[in-house]
Motif scaffolding. Structure first.
Motif, PDB file in Angstrom:
ATOM      1  N   LYS A 119       0.821  -1.210   0.000  1.00  0.00           N
ATOM      2  CA  LYS A 119       0.000   0.000   0.000  1.00  0.00           C
ATOM      3  C   LYS A 119       0.854   1.259   0.000  1.00  0.00           C
ATOM      4  O   LYS A 119       0.616   2.192  -0.774  1.00  0.00           O
ATOM      5  N   LEU A 120       1.858   1.296   0.868  1.00  0.00           N
ATOM      6  CA  LEU A 120       2.608   2.535   1.077  1.00  0.00           C
ATOM      7  C   LEU A 120       3.698   2.752   0.040  1.00  0.00           C
ATOM      8  O   LEU A 120       4.086   3.895  -0.214  1.00  0.00           O
ATOM      9  N   SER A 121       4.230   1.689  -0.560  1.00  0.00           N
ATOM     10  CA  SER A 121       5.330   1.858  -1.511  1.00  0.00           C
ATOM     11  C   SER A 121       4.880   2.494  -2.817  1.00  0.00           C
ATOM     12  O   SER A 121       5.723   2.807  -3.665  1.00  0.00           O
ATOM     13  N   SER A 122       3.591   2.704  -2.974  1.00  0.00           N
ATOM     14  CA  SER A 122       3.104   3.416  -4.165  1.00  0.00           C
ATOM     15  C   SER A 122       3.328   4.913  -4.053  1.00  0.00           C
ATOM     16  O   SER A 122       3.116   5.636  -5.030  1.00  0.00           O
ATOM     17  N   TYR A 123       3.754   5.380  -2.874  1.00  0.00           N
ATOM     18  CA  TYR A 123       3.934   6.818  -2.640  1.00  0.00           C
ATOM     19  C   TYR A 123       5.412   7.113  -2.404  1.00  0.00           C
ATOM     20  O   TYR A 123       6.105   6.379  -1.701  1.00  0.00           O
ATOM     21  N   SER A 124       5.868   8.212  -3.002  1.00  0.00           N
ATOM     22  CA  SER A 124       7.298   8.489  -3.078  1.00  0.00           C
ATOM     23  C   SER A 124       7.953   8.583  -1.705  1.00  0.00           C
ATOM     24  O   SER A 124       9.045   8.042  -1.494  1.00  0.00           O
ATOM     25  N   GLU A 125       7.314   9.279  -0.728  1.00  0.00           N
ATOM     26  CA  GLU A 125       7.959   9.459   0.560  1.00  0.00           C
ATOM     27  C   GLU A 125       8.128   8.135   1.300  1.00  0.00           C
ATOM     28  O   GLU A 125       9.150   7.890   1.947  1.00  0.00           O
ATOM     29  N   CYS A 126       7.139   7.259   1.190  1.00  0.00           N
ATOM     30  CA  CYS A 126       7.237   5.945   1.833  1.00  0.00           C
ATOM     31  C   CYS A 126       8.212   5.048   1.075  1.00  0.00           C
ATOM     32  O   CYS A 126       8.954   4.269   1.689  1.00  0.00           O
ATOM     33  N   ARG A 127       8.192   5.162  -0.236  1.00  0.00           N
ATOM     34  CA  ARG A 127       9.110   4.367  -1.055  1.00  0.00           C
ATOM     35  C   ARG A 127      10.561   4.703  -0.718  1.00  0.00           C
ATOM     36  O   ARG A 127      11.411   3.822  -0.609  1.00  0.00           O
ATOM     37  N   LEU A 128      10.836   5.979  -0.532  1.00  0.00           N
ATOM     38  CA  LEU A 128      12.194   6.400  -0.189  1.00  0.00           C
ATOM     39  C   LEU A 128      12.602   5.879   1.189  1.00  0.00           C
ATOM     40  O   LEU A 128      13.727   5.402   1.380  1.00  0.00           O
ATOM     41  N   ALA A 129      11.694   5.964   2.154  1.00  0.00           N
ATOM     42  CA  ALA A 129      11.997   5.485   3.507  1.00  0.00           C
ATOM     43  C   ALA A 129      12.290   3.985   3.512  1.00  0.00           C
ATOM     44  O   ALA A 129      13.190   3.511   4.214  1.00  0.00           O
ATOM     45  N   LEU A 130      11.541   3.238   2.720  1.00  0.00           N
ATOM     46  CA  LEU A 130      11.764   1.793   2.663  1.00  0.00           C
ATOM     47  C   LEU A 130      13.051   1.468   1.908  1.00  0.00           C
ATOM     48  O   LEU A 130      13.806   0.579   2.314  1.00  0.00           O
ATOM     49  N   ALA A 131      13.314   2.197   0.828  1.00  0.00           N
ATOM     50  CA  ALA A 131      14.519   1.933   0.035  1.00  0.00           C
ATOM     51  C   ALA A 131      15.787   2.201   0.829  1.00  0.00           C
ATOM     52  O   ALA A 131      16.826   1.589   0.568  1.00  0.00           O
ATOM     53  N   GLN A 132      15.707   3.100   1.787  1.00  0.00           N
ATOM     54  CA  GLN A 132      16.877   3.441   2.599  1.00  0.00           C
ATOM     55  C   GLN A 132      17.071   2.494   3.777  1.00  0.00           C
ATOM     56  O   GLN A 132      18.038   2.644   4.534  1.00  0.00           O
ATOM     57  N   THR A 133      16.191   1.523   3.932  1.00  0.00           N
ATOM     58  CA  THR A 133      16.336   0.536   4.998  1.00  0.00           C
ATOM     59  C   THR A 133      17.421  -0.466   4.617  1.00  0.00           C
ATOM     60  O   THR A 133      17.345  -1.085   3.551  1.00  0.00           O
ATOM     61  N   PRO A 134      18.437  -0.638   5.432  1.00  0.00           N
ATOM     62  CA  PRO A 134      19.529  -1.544   5.073  1.00  0.00           C
ATOM     63  C   PRO A 134      19.045  -2.972   4.818  1.00  0.00           C
ATOM     64  O   PRO A 134      18.244  -3.516   5.573  1.00  0.00           O
ATOM     65  N   ASP A 135      19.532  -3.537   3.724  1.00  0.00           N
ATOM     66  CA  ASP A 135      19.305  -4.953   3.394  1.00  0.00           C
ATOM     67  C   ASP A 135      17.833  -5.316   3.203  1.00  0.00           C
ATOM     68  O   ASP A 135      17.467  -6.486   3.332  1.00  0.00           O
ATOM     69  N   CYS A 136      16.992  -4.341   2.908  1.00  0.00           N
ATOM     70  CA  CYS A 136      15.578  -4.687   2.722  1.00  0.00           C
ATOM     71  C   CYS A 136      15.388  -5.553   1.471  1.00  0.00           C
ATOM     72  O   CYS A 136      14.527  -6.436   1.443  1.00  0.00           O
ATOM     73  N   TYR A 137      16.199  -5.340   0.436  1.00  0.00           N
ATOM     74  CA  TYR A 137      16.052  -6.129  -0.791  1.00  0.00           C
ATOM     75  C   TYR A 137      16.439  -7.582  -0.545  1.00  0.00           C
ATOM     76  O   TYR A 137      15.750  -8.507  -1.005  1.00  0.00           O
ATOM     77  N   GLN A 138      17.527  -7.789   0.168  1.00  0.00           N
ATOM     78  CA  GLN A 138      17.941  -9.159   0.492  1.00  0.00           C
ATOM     79  C   GLN A 138      16.890  -9.839   1.359  1.00  0.00           C
ATOM     80  O   GLN A 138      16.589 -11.027   1.173  1.00  0.00           O
ATOM     81  N   LEU A 139      16.314  -9.100   2.283  1.00  0.00           N
ATOM     82  CA  LEU A 139      15.261  -9.646   3.140  1.00  0.00           C
ATOM     83  C   LEU A 139      14.056 -10.074   2.320  1.00  0.00           C
ATOM     84  O   LEU A 139      13.507 -11.164   2.515  1.00  0.00           O
ATOM     85  N   PHE A 140      13.625  -9.248   1.373  1.00  0.00           N
ATOM     86  CA  PHE A 140      12.474  -9.598   0.539  1.00  0.00           C
ATOM     87  C   PHE A 140      12.750 -10.839  -0.299  1.00  0.00           C
ATOM     88  O   PHE A 140      11.874 -11.698  -0.468  1.00  0.00           O
ATOM     89  N   LEU A 141      13.955 -10.943  -0.834  1.00  0.00           N
ATOM     90  CA  LEU A 141      14.296 -12.125  -1.629  1.00  0.00           C
ATOM     91  C   LEU A 141      14.273 -13.384  -0.771  1.00  0.00           C
ATOM     92  O   LEU A 141      13.810 -14.450  -1.224  1.00  0.00           O
ATOM     93  N   GLU A 142      14.760 -13.294   0.448  1.00  0.00           N
ATOM     94  CA  GLU A 142      14.732 -14.452   1.345  1.00  0.00           C
ATOM     95  C   GLU A 142      13.302 -14.868   1.663  1.00  0.00           C
ATOM     96  O   GLU A 142      12.992 -16.068   1.736  1.00  0.00           O
ATOM     97  N   LEU A 143      12.426 -13.885   1.845  1.00  0.00           N
ATOM     98  CA  LEU A 143      11.019 -14.207   2.113  1.00  0.00           C
ATOM     99  C   LEU A 143      10.362 -14.821   0.881  1.00  0.00           C
ATOM    100  O   LEU A 143       9.525 -15.724   0.997  1.00  0.00           O
ATOM    101  N   LEU A 144      10.715 -14.327  -0.306  1.00  0.00           N
ATOM    102  CA  LEU A 144      10.171 -14.900  -1.540  1.00  0.00           C
ATOM    103  C   LEU A 144      10.567 -16.364  -1.677  1.00  0.00           C
ATOM    104  O   LEU A 144       9.765 -17.197  -2.112  1.00  0.00           O
TER     105      LEU A 144
END
Length: 823
Positions: A468-493
């Protein structure tokens, strides 16, 4: 006549330009027409659960706390003497002093009141609530030692009662003297008091009580003064309110519930003004003793008032749990939502979340958050919760839950299921987005995912928040700046590859993160196992019909995906292919992906297996991904090695009735035909050019732009020019320039490119006199800056259109005019 050199000049074959060094606004905005395109899709739909319960029907939890239970007055402890900290006090290391007896020969404890020996049959006339009130007042044990209170103080009367003894009935004074956590509150009349004070014998002379009051009164005068004021307030205000509560409850008349609610509010207000809320009130047990039996009346409205007052009195332990259960029980019915709107009980619930400890009150917190989850499904209450800083309170609770000991890990998980579901509902409101960002809730939820990565309920709820929130720029930026969030998402996938509703939301979030950020594209691609994880998911959901895996596709020893519907499989692939399309835009990622044979094989397989009618969005995304990858046509490119197969598969899209599919296929033909004569020959041999010429009649500037690009490439080969002229391409290009050119100078420039390649040095043969004169007239008009830009009414866009006119149209138009004028 122009020179031979000028006439033989052929405009360069069409290929979209990808220049990251562009400076002007026109050049930046024109990237919207580049071959590398970001893909968009709809957010997965999340239906609301109509059943209000702690855990959904699909939850796989064992031994989970119940959502249904019964609560009555008998389940509450009227003493509530356990300290609020939830810690057990150490035993006293001294022998308590015993009050001086009146008669040395008598037992020193003879003056203490004994439990009533008479049975309740003596009050057979009282039934219903009145009888329950009497049972609640029964005493069977002496009060235990509480805190570090001296035993003499526990057994002797309060010093303030000495002044009131002459004015109050003896029973009331006796109640004040023997106040304690487990002690019944005094009866209201002398006759009723005598029944309690005479447990089969005399409870002691009045002089003895006075002597004990005198002995205790020798203490601190300040303390005695405070106790005097509290006793005065109790006897003159609070005690009458409690009497009224009992009287109204026993009456059971119409309107009694409303009257009881008013009395509870009055009692609450009186205690608040006297600063007697919390655990400071020494006679809490007497108040609770009156309130708890009222619960059996079964009124949701009254029970909320009772619960609010009990929470204000800081009940703990068993009582706190039962109060939270009571509120939870009321909130399960949507018809009771109006009661929460008109009651400040939400403040009390948030106070519990802020103050209670998980190890001591974990189950109470669970039902408290469960209540908030139910209420957040109501849009009006959701607004109230936002105004009361619910997200800030939730953030602090998340931090506490992420640091619990292993012994409390299970209950913390239960609470987080409810808490993340509440935040999921709050994320629907536009005003919640700044709060999620400023409280750093999005990074905290990543911490929750790491700690509870095996909990599908928690992971699914958080994935819904992110989608829901990643569709909005301010939330997208906050999430993108979270360390290792991409690796975490891949592990969950990888871990939850069988849970479709979780997978589709994580992929949607990744697609949002990579939609507009080159940094995010590169970070995701560089994560360990990124392409392996994505392609494994692609393979699993591609084969819902057990299609055998082709060579080059990745294999896995993981169990197969459970049966899902065609629509569910398509939803996953739509989001996954979008991630691939967005990721390959990065110049360091695209070439590597273009050489990935498994990736290209899966994309081609999708085009072969699916039909446009059934999987329109999926095929459009696949074509867009192939278009992006076809931009990188190095020798090792799998796109280049399979370009004829891809060209054949694109015919399915060109011949469909879906305009989006035709547009994406045309763009693929534009990229492939720019560098391959084999592809150009395939297009001509299979008469695809006829459809391209027909597309020039479209009123869509995007469609005309793409069709003009392919025609520009086809006209590079001289044999193709005659065929295109016979299909009426020149006349259609002139019409397109006249109708759409003034509003889109990029398109006008592309039309001139196509005409330049088409007429070449044979303009007199391929264009009749009428077509040539019409084209010259149009170009002469458009070369006049004042005439060309007068059609733009929007002042804000004039600079942009002027830049496009100068850069995209003017150079090629001048050359084309020179060729036409020399004939």
């Amino acid at each position: 006549m122009a020179s031979k050199e000028t006439k033989n000049e052929i405009w360069s074959p069409f290929i979209p330009r990808h220049n990251t060094l562009r400076k002007t606004c026109a050049e930046i905005i024109s990237e919207a027409r580049q071959s590398l395109r970001v893909q968009f899709t709809q957010r997965p739909f999340t239906p609301r659960d109509g059943h209000r319960q702690l855990f959904g029907r699909t939850s796989l939890r064992d031994d989970r706390p119940p959502s249904t239970f019964s609560l009555h007055a008998q389940h509450f402890d009227t003493s509530d003497s356990r300290p609020g900290s939830g810690t057990r006090l150490s035993p006293l290391n001294y022998k308590p002093k015993v009050p001086v007896p009146c008669d040395d020969d008598e037992n020193p404890f003879k003056t203490l009141p004994k439990p009533p020996t008479e049975n309740l049959e003596v009050r057979r006339g009282l039934t219903g609530v009145r009888a329950r009130l009497l049972r609640a007042r029964s005493l069977t044990t002496l009060p235990p030692v509480e805190g570090h209170t001296d035993m003499k103080e526990r057994l002797n009367p309060d010093p303030g009662q000495k002044q009131l003894s002459a004015k109050q009935p003896f029973g009331a004074v006796h109640g004040a003297v023997h106040s304690g956590p487990l002690k019944a509150r005094p009866r209201r009349t002398a006759s009723k008091s005598n029944k309690i004070m005479k447990p089969g014998g005399d409870s002691g002379p009045t002089e003895c009580k006075a002597e004990r009051r005198t002995e205790l009164g020798k203490g601190d005068n300040t303390s005695g003064s405070e106790e005097d004021r509290e006793s005065l307030l109790w006897n003159n205000v609070i005690d009458p309110l409690l009497q009224q509560l009992e009287s109204v409850a026993a009456g059971s008349s119409q309107g009694s519930v409303g009257r009881l609610c008013d009395l509870c509010d009055g009692l609450h207000g009186t205690l608040a003004e006297a600063d007697m809320l919390g655990r400071r009130c020494k006679r809490r047990s007497g108040i609770l003793q009156t309130l708890f039996p009222l619960i059996d009346l079964g009124s949701a409205q009254l029970n909320l008032h009772i619960a609010k007052l009990c929470l204000a009195l800081c009940v703990s332990g068993k009582n706190l749990l039962n109060i939270c259960k009571l509120i939870f029980q009321i909130s399960r019915s949507e018809s009771n939502d109006i009661l929460f709107q008109n009651n400040s009980i939400i403040d009390s619930l948030l106070g519990v979340l802020s103050s209670e400890d998980v190890s001591a009150s974990g189950e109470a917190l669970l039902y408290c958050v469960g209540t908030l989850k139910f209420l957040s499904g109501n849009s009006a209450i959701l607004r109230i919760m936002l105004d009361k800083n619910c997200i800030g309170v939730a953030q602090k609770l998340i931090q506490k839950l992420c640091t619990v000991e292993n012994a409390d890990f299970t209950i913390a998980g239960y609470i987080l299921v409810q808490l993340t579901a509440t935040l999921r509902n709050l994320a629907d409101h536009p005003d919640s987005r700044p709060l999620f960002v400023c409280f750093s809730t999005l990074p905290s939820l990543c911490d929750v995912l790491r700690r509870h990565c095996t909990d599908q309920d928690i992971c699914t709820n958080i994935s819904r928040i992110y989608s829901k929130l990643s569709s909005y720029s301010e939330c997208r930026l906050a999430l993108a700046q979270t360390p290792d969030c991409y690796q975490l998402f891949l592990e969950l996938l990888s871990k939850h590859h069988q849970k479709q509703d979780l997978i589709v939301r994580l992929l949607f979030t990744l697609g949002n993160l990579t939609a507009k950020s080159d940094e995010s594209r590169l970070q995701l691609f560089q994560c360990d196992g990124c392409m392996d994880t994505l392609l494994q998911l692609y393979s699993n959901y591609q084969r819902k019909d057990n299609t055998p895996m082709q060579k080059g596709a990745c294999s896995s020893s993981k169990p197969p995906t459970p049966p899902v519907s065609a629509q569910e499989a398509d939803d996953v692939l739509v989001k996954l292919v979008r991630v691939l399309a967005n990721m390959c835009i990065h110049p360091a990622v695209g070439p590597s992906m273009a050489t990935n044979t498994a990736c290209i094989q899966l994309l081609m397989e999708t085009l072969e297996l699916r039909s446009v009618q059934e999987s329109e969005e999926l095929l459009v995304n696949v074509a867009a991904t192939i278009n992006n990858l076809s931009f990188y046509q190095e020798e090792s490119s799998a796109i280049k090695h399979n370009q004829l197969i891809i060209s054949k598969l694109m015919m399915k899209l060109v011949l469909s009735s879906c305009m989006n599919a035709m547009l994406e296929a045309t763009r693929v033909y534009g990229n492939l035909s720019s560098k391959s004569k084999d592809v150009r020959d395939f297009i001509m041999q299979n008469k695809v050019h006829q459809f391209l010429v027909t597309l020039l009649d479209s009123k869509s500037t995007e469609m005309c732009f793409s069709a003009c690009g392919v025609l520009t490439n086809l006209a590079v080969d001289p044999p193709n020019r005659v065929c295109l002229s016979l299909e009426g391409a020149p006349a259609k290009l002139v019409d397109c320039l006249r109708d759409l050119g003034p509003g889109d100078w990029q398109l006008a420039g592309q039309v001139c490119q196509a005409m330049w390649n088409l007429v070449g040095d044979d303009s007199e043969k391929l264009l009749d006199t009428q077509e040539r004169e019409a084209l010259l007239e149009i170009l002469t008009t458009y070369l006049d800056q004042e005439e060309a830009l007068k059609w733009i009414e929007n002042e804000d866009l004039k600079d942009f259109h002027k830049a496009c006119w100068e850069l995209e149209f003017l150079p090629v138009a001048h050359k084309l005019v020179k060729v036409l004028q020399t004939v």
